[in-house]
Structures are given as structure tokens and as C-alpha cells.
Scaffold this active site. Sequence first.
Site, PDB file in Angstrom:
ATOM      1  N   PRO A 190      24.100 -85.782  74.354  1.00 23.65           N
ATOM      2  CA  PRO A 190      25.161 -85.226  75.215  1.00 23.65           C
ATOM      3  C   PRO A 190      24.804 -85.185  76.703  1.00 23.65           C
ATOM      4  O   PRO A 190      25.647 -84.869  77.527  1.00 23.65           O
ATOM      5  CB  PRO A 190      25.376 -83.822  74.656  1.00 23.65           C
ATOM      6  CG  PRO A 190      24.178 -83.523  73.865  1.00 23.65           C
ATOM      7  CD  PRO A 190      23.626 -84.809  73.384  1.00 23.65           C
ATOM      8  N   HIS A 192      36.047 -82.018  89.004  1.00 22.11           N
ATOM      9  CA  HIS A 192      34.726 -81.950  89.617  1.00 22.11           C
ATOM     10  C   HIS A 192      34.461 -83.271  90.339  1.00 22.11           C
ATOM     11  O   HIS A 192      34.471 -84.325  89.735  1.00 22.11           O
ATOM     12  CB  HIS A 192      33.650 -81.704  88.556  1.00 22.11           C
ATOM     13  CG  HIS A 192      33.573 -80.270  88.131  1.00 22.11           C
ATOM     14  ND1 HIS A 192      32.464 -79.741  87.526  1.00 22.11           N
ATOM     15  CD2 HIS A 192      34.471 -79.260  88.229  1.00 22.11           C
ATOM     16  CE1 HIS A 192      32.663 -78.458  87.269  1.00 22.11           C
ATOM     17  NE2 HIS A 192      33.880 -78.142  87.686  1.00 22.11           N
ATOM     18  N   TYR A 204      22.268 -80.139  86.292  1.00 21.90           N
ATOM     19  CA  TYR A 204      21.331 -80.730  85.321  1.00 21.90           C
ATOM     20  C   TYR A 204      19.931 -80.511  85.877  1.00 21.90           C
ATOM     21  O   TYR A 204      19.630 -80.942  86.996  1.00 21.90           O
ATOM     22  CB  TYR A 204      21.574 -82.231  85.172  1.00 21.90           C
ATOM     23  CG  TYR A 204      22.867 -82.615  84.497  1.00 21.90           C
ATOM     24  CD1 TYR A 204      24.071 -82.627  85.195  1.00 21.90           C
ATOM     25  CD2 TYR A 204      22.881 -82.974  83.153  1.00 21.90           C
ATOM     26  CE1 TYR A 204      25.255 -82.994  84.574  1.00 21.90           C
ATOM     27  CE2 TYR A 204      24.061 -83.348  82.520  1.00 21.90           C
ATOM     28  CZ  TYR A 204      25.250 -83.342  83.235  1.00 21.90           C
ATOM     29  OH  TYR A 204      26.425 -83.698  82.610  1.00 21.90           O
ATOM     30  N   TYR A 254      28.510 -92.001  85.360  1.00 20.78           N
ATOM     31  CA  TYR A 254      28.933 -90.656  84.955  1.00 20.78           C
ATOM     32  C   TYR A 254      30.452 -90.517  84.952  1.00 20.78           C
ATOM     33  O   TYR A 254      31.025 -89.944  84.022  1.00 20.78           O
ATOM     34  CB  TYR A 254      28.317 -89.606  85.895  1.00 20.78           C
ATOM     35  CG  TYR A 254      28.371 -88.199  85.323  1.00 20.78           C
ATOM     36  CD1 TYR A 254      29.528 -87.426  85.438  1.00 20.78           C
ATOM     37  CD2 TYR A 254      27.292 -87.654  84.649  1.00 20.78           C
ATOM     38  CE1 TYR A 254      29.601 -86.148  84.904  1.00 20.78           C
ATOM     39  CE2 TYR A 254      27.353 -86.373  84.107  1.00 20.78           C
ATOM     40  CZ  TYR A 254      28.522 -85.635  84.245  1.00 20.78           C
ATOM     41  OH  TYR A 254      28.585 -84.364  83.695  1.00 20.78           O
ATOM     42  N   LYS A 262      29.047 -88.361  77.290  1.00 15.87           N
ATOM     43  CA  LYS A 262      29.743 -89.608  76.932  1.00 15.87           C
ATOM     44  C   LYS A 262      30.327 -89.607  75.525  1.00 15.87           C
ATOM     45  O   LYS A 262      31.138 -90.476  75.204  1.00 15.87           O
ATOM     46  CB  LYS A 262      28.767 -90.795  77.057  1.00 15.87           C
ATOM     47  CG  LYS A 262      28.378 -91.105  78.473  1.00 15.87           C
ATOM     48  CD  LYS A 262      29.579 -91.550  79.301  1.00 15.87           C
ATOM     49  CE  LYS A 262      29.325 -91.350  80.799  1.00 15.87           C
ATOM     50  NZ  LYS A 262      30.471 -90.713  81.451  1.00 15.87           N
TER      51      LYS A 262
HETATM   52  P1  FAS Z   1      34.148 -85.662  65.138  1.00 17.56           P
HETATM   53  O1  FAS Z   1      32.841 -85.519  64.415  1.00 17.56           O
HETATM   54  O2  FAS Z   1      34.497 -84.718  66.223  1.00 17.56           O
HETATM   55  O3  FAS Z   1      35.352 -85.555  64.061  1.00 17.56           O
HETATM   56  C1  FAS Z   1      35.246 -86.170  62.793  1.00 17.56           C
HETATM   57  C2  FAS Z   1      36.120 -85.377  61.835  1.00 17.56           C
HETATM   58  O4  FAS Z   1      36.079 -86.025  60.557  1.00 17.56           O
HETATM   59  C3  FAS Z   1      35.601 -83.958  61.633  1.00 17.56           C
HETATM   60  O5  FAS Z   1      36.634 -83.031  61.849  1.00 17.56           O
HETATM   61  C4  FAS Z   1      35.109 -83.947  60.181  1.00 17.56           C
HETATM   62  O6  FAS Z   1      35.335 -82.693  59.553  1.00 17.56           O
HETATM   63  C5  FAS Z   1      35.955 -85.026  59.561  1.00 17.56           C
HETATM   64  N1  FAS Z   1      35.345 -85.656  58.381  1.00 17.56           N
HETATM   65  C6  FAS Z   1      34.040 -85.932  58.164  1.00 17.56           C
HETATM   66  N2  FAS Z   1      33.887 -86.545  56.966  1.00 17.56           N
HETATM   67  C7  FAS Z   1      35.134 -86.661  56.427  1.00 17.56           C
HETATM   68  C8  FAS Z   1      35.643 -87.210  55.224  1.00 17.56           C
HETATM   69  N3  FAS Z   1      34.833 -87.759  54.330  1.00 17.56           N
HETATM   70  N4  FAS Z   1      36.982 -87.166  54.991  1.00 17.56           N
HETATM   71  C9  FAS Z   1      37.813 -86.612  55.921  1.00 17.56           C
HETATM   72  N5  FAS Z   1      37.397 -86.070  57.090  1.00 17.56           N
HETATM   73  C10 FAS Z   1      36.063 -86.103  57.331  1.00 17.56           C
HETATM   74  N6  FAS Z   1      30.018 -84.959  73.440  1.00 17.56           N
HETATM   75  C11 FAS Z   1      30.063 -84.795  74.774  1.00 17.56           C
HETATM   76  O7  FAS Z   1      30.608 -85.660  75.471  1.00 17.56           O
HETATM   77  N7  FAS Z   1      29.496 -83.682  75.356  1.00 17.56           N
HETATM   78  C12 FAS Z   1      28.904 -82.696  74.599  1.00 17.56           C
HETATM   79  O8  FAS Z   1      28.420 -81.707  75.129  1.00 17.56           O
HETATM   80  C13 FAS Z   1      28.849 -82.820  73.202  1.00 17.56           C
HETATM   81  N8  FAS Z   1      28.287 -81.840  72.418  1.00 17.56           N
HETATM   82  C14 FAS Z   1      28.246 -82.021  71.052  1.00 17.56           C
HETATM   83  C15 FAS Z   1      27.679 -81.050  70.206  1.00 17.56           C
HETATM   84  C16 FAS Z   1      27.632 -81.233  68.823  1.00 17.56           C
HETATM   85  C17 FAS Z   1      27.008 -80.170  67.926  1.00 17.56           C
HETATM   86  C18 FAS Z   1      28.162 -82.413  68.252  1.00 17.56           C
HETATM   87  C19 FAS Z   1      28.100 -82.641  66.747  1.00 17.56           C
HETATM   88  C20 FAS Z   1      28.729 -83.385  69.077  1.00 17.56           C
HETATM   89  C21 FAS Z   1      28.792 -83.188  70.484  1.00 17.56           C
HETATM   90  N9  FAS Z   1      29.367 -84.126  71.331  1.00 17.56           N
HETATM   91  C22 FAS Z   1      29.422 -83.988  72.669  1.00 17.56           C
HETATM   92  C23 FAS Z   1      29.924 -85.311  70.808  1.00 17.56           C
HETATM   93  C24 FAS Z   1      31.304 -84.966  70.316  1.00 17.56           C
HETATM   94  O9  FAS Z   1      32.062 -84.432  71.366  1.00 17.56           O
HETATM   95  C25 FAS Z   1      31.874 -86.215  69.708  1.00 17.56           C
HETATM   96  O10 FAS Z   1      31.663 -87.331  70.546  1.00 17.56           O
HETATM   97  C26 FAS Z   1      33.323 -86.087  69.395  1.00 17.56           C
HETATM   98  O11 FAS Z   1      33.486 -84.957  68.573  1.00 17.56           O
HETATM   99  C27 FAS Z   1      33.758 -87.372  68.720  1.00 17.56           C
HETATM  100  O12 FAS Z   1      34.947 -87.135  68.087  1.00 17.56           O
HETATM  101  P2  FAS Z   1      35.260 -87.807  66.675  1.00 17.56           P
HETATM  102  O13 FAS Z   1      34.904 -89.238  66.730  1.00 17.56           O
HETATM  103  O14 FAS Z   1      36.655 -87.388  66.337  1.00 17.56           O
HETATM  104  O15 FAS Z   1      34.219 -87.163  65.646  1.00 17.56           O
HETATM  105  C1  PHB Z   2      29.359 -79.087  78.181  1.00 17.32           C
HETATM  106  O1  PHB Z   2      30.021 -78.470  79.039  1.00 17.32           O
HETATM  107  O2  PHB Z   2      29.314 -78.738  76.981  1.00 17.32           O
HETATM  108  C2  PHB Z   2      28.588 -80.301  78.611  1.00 17.32           C
HETATM  109  C3  PHB Z   2      28.807 -80.823  79.869  1.00 17.32           C
HETATM  110  C4  PHB Z   2      28.100 -81.951  80.264  1.00 17.32           C
HETATM  111  C5  PHB Z   2      27.182 -82.519  79.404  1.00 17.32           C
HETATM  112  C6  PHB Z   2      26.971 -81.991  78.124  1.00 17.32           C
HETATM  113  C7  PHB Z   2      27.676 -80.872  77.731  1.00 17.32           C
HETATM  114  O3  PHB Z   2      26.476 -83.602  79.801  1.00 17.32           O
END
Ligand code: FAS
Ligand code: PHB
Length: 389
Positions: free
Chosen positions: A292, A72, A200, A384, A296
Site C-alpha cells: 500500500p 491533495h 511518508y 503517484y 496503488k
Molecule cells: P477486494 O479484496 O476488495 O474485494 C474482493 C471481494 O470478493 C471481497 O468482498 C470478498 O469478500 C469477495 N470474495 C472473495 N472470495 C470470494 C468468492 N469465492 N466468492 C464470492 N466473493 C468472494 N490499497 C490502497 O490503494 N491503499 C491502501 O491503503 C490499502 N490498504 C489495504 C489494506 C488491506 C488489509 C487490504 C487487504 C488491502 C488494502 N489495499 C489498499 C488494497 C485494496 O484497497 C484493494 O486494492 C482493493 O480492495 C481491490 O478491490 P477488489 O479487487 O474489489 O478486491
Molecule cells: C490510507 O489513507 O489508508 C493510505 C494512504 C496512502 C497510502 C496507503 C494508505 O499510500
Amino acid sequence: MRTQVCIVGGGPSGLLVGQLLHRAGIDTIVLERRSRAHVLARIRAGVLEDGLCDLLRRAGVGDRMDREGFRHTGTVLAAAGREFRIDFQALTGRSVMVYGQTEVTHDLYAARDEAGGTTLHEIDDVAIEGVDTAAPAVTFRQNGAARRIACDFVAGCDGFHGVSRRTIPRAVRREYERVYPFGWLGVLSETPPVNDELIYANHERGFALCSMRHENLSRYYVQVPLDDSVAGWPDSRFWDELRARLPARIAEALVTGPSVEKSIAPLRSFIAEPMRWGRLFLAGDAAHIVPPTGAKGLNLAASDIHYLSEALIAHYAGDGDGLLDNYSDRALARVWKASRFSWSLTTLMHRFPDQGAFGQRMQEAELNWLEHSTAAQTALAENYVGLPY
Ligand code: FAS
Ligand code: PHB
């Protein structure tokens, strides 16, 4: 059991650092609380900065992303019934990749299998010990049996609710938080995206985002109150609300269909300092959370992992511990800047309970300025597409 680096958390952060260290000949064990199926069922991020794409290629897991991901070169902002495009490529010479985090995690797990890496799933009671000594260890229970891994270092990649951050003494830890008074209701639908780039939208009814995963899988979000629940949002209500928040041209083009996933995520900004305590290094959501809006979250996990893997590889190569010693400061410098951008874009695009008509007009005025100012658009685009590592 013994390994060189014990990685707590098998999400993208843990798997990516594991893969980068493996390719440098460093032994790791990944401990993941959940099953692999559970981890791979999560629907999360969708936009990858070039820094993350390059890291995935360096880790040997960029091929499917390069085949199936979408480049994109810009994004659309909408407000007050109008829409305008910000051309990342023209303003910064760079673009972003749209490729779901679910796919990134899938590719990382496949690579770890191929590398023969040890990943222990469905473990409980993880505790991290002795990180202030030269002989740290991680204890846990698996199938009811107590187990222990001795290691040189611990990578705390266990997300916001993990144990790693809490292993750093409270008296040492500094935490900064802003909880937003709303959440995002997200829907995944097997329908063609309404636009070929993300949209957005600021609206007095609330924020909306039109995103996608591929040409027949769309991802949409609407801002909802914090106390809202998915049960109150049948598909028909979601589509009506999304249309109401989009300019007429876009609303009329929207192709709706049954949701295949629907969930509400809270929004917060959170940063914990320091990201290192002795031989424990935090990375990704274990150390910081961004709303989100700026896409980032996953991309900040990537820069943390870039700095951490570089530092650990230098250590084992006998090149000293300078990079380990400045890991926290180096990672936090980028985390704070990306957090500022995510907070700023969230503040600009969302309806806050107490903002009133004046606040709405201030947002619309800023968006109108953004529409006509190359300087303003360049500033947004630079953040961005991703600030330098
Ligand atoms: P994660 O949380 O992905 O992974 C951590 C892992 O550790 C998990 O699998 C968990 O099960 C495990 N864990 C936890 N406690 C533990 C323990 N005690 N022992 C062993 N394992 C354990 N980011 C974006 O850029 N765009 C988005 O749209 C976006 N949407 C999101 C929506 C939601 C609902 C959430 C929660 C996050 C979102 N994020 C988004 C942010 C997300 O993408 C995170 O930045 C990304 O998952 C970060 O990855 P990790 O640091 O690996 O953490
Ligand atoms: C998504 O595709 O899930 C998404 C993309 C951009 C954002 C947040 C979420 O800023």
C-alpha cells in the site's frame, strides 16, 4: 438463473464493473461471499487517482466523492529529522483525491440498489465452469441450496483469496511474488490529522505514514515485524512509536485519541498472468497485489475495470472482440509499471531486517537527492498521481 456477465466478488472492482456495464444496458449478477455489512466495515485505501475519480463519475457515483473528498496537490516525505514536500500539481499539473475506499464501496452499493442490480451475499462454494467454452457458468451454494448461473462472461473480482485466479489452469498461470519482511499496523482515530497532506516517513526504527479520511478522522500506520500482533500495541504504545518516527515539528503537533480501528496488514507484491482465460477475466486484487506504500491497490483495480468494461461494452455493441482479446496485455502493462513504483517506494521508505547502517544511509541519501532534484521529484509525482490508462 442466467445473466450476461456474472461478477464474482462484491468489493470495489466487482461493483464498479457492474455499475459501468449496467449503464451500458448489460445485465450482471454480483456474487459476494460476505455480508454487505462485512464488506462495508473494511478500512482500506484512502487515495484515489484522477482515473478512478473519472470512472466513478462515469459510473454515476462521483457526487459524494466530489462533495466530501479532499484534493491533495502534494505530499510530504520525511527522513533523518527533515521533511520536504513534493508538489504534484506544479510538477505534473495533476493531483489526487483523498476519499476512503469504504465510502467508494458504500456509494457503489447504493448505486447498484438504485439500478435494481442483483447482488447475492453470503454465498459459499463458488465454482466457475466452462470458461473455455461459449457457455460458462458459476455454481455456488446459498442457504445450503445449490444454485447455478449461466452467463456469457465471468468477471473474476474476488480478491487475492478468491477462486477466480485459481480457475486458470496452473500450467497456464504465471505468478510473480515478493513478500516483504514486515507489515503495517494501521490505526483510525477520531482526531484532526497532524498535517493537511499525507506524510511518508523513513526512520531507522521503521516506516510511518500519516493519512486521513476527513478533518476529524485520521489514519496512521507504522511498520511492524511480520509476527507482530495488535494485542501488543495498546494505543499509548502506538502513539509513542509514531511520534518517535516523525520529525520533531510533526511529532509535537500530533493530536492523539482512542483508536476506533486497529489492524495489521501484511505487505506483498504479487502479479498473476494472464488476466484472461477464455471467457473469464480477472480484475483488481484477484490478479495483483501491491504494497500500500504507493496507494496503488484500488487505483490499479480501477484501470483494470476501465479496460474490461470498455471491452465488454464493445462486444455487446457488436464492435468485435479486439478489446477483449488484448485486455490482459493492456491491463498488465499498467499493472507492472504501478507495481514497480509501489515496490520502489516500499524499498526506499521501509527498514529491512538486513539493511544495516549502510543501507539506512543509502535510503537517506536517496531521499536527500529526491529533496533537491526536480527530475527525481517529477518521476515520483508522475507515478503517484497515476500513469496514463
Ligand atoms: P477486494 O479484496 O476488495 O474485494 C474482493 C471481494 O470478493 C471481497 O468482498 C470478498 O469478500 C469477495 N470474495 C472473495 N472470495 C470470494 C468468492 N469465492 N466468492 C464470492 N466473493 C468472494 N490499497 C490502497 O490503494 N491503499 C491502501 O491503503 C490499502 N490498504 C489495504 C489494506 C488491506 C488489509 C487490504 C487487504 C488491502 C488494502 N489495499 C489498499 C488494497 C485494496 O484497497 C484493494 O486494492 C482493493 O480492495 C481491490 O478491490 P477488489 O479487487 O474489489 O478486491
Ligand atoms: C490510507 O489513507 O489508508 C493510505 C494512504 C496512502 C497510502 C496507503 C494508505 O499510500
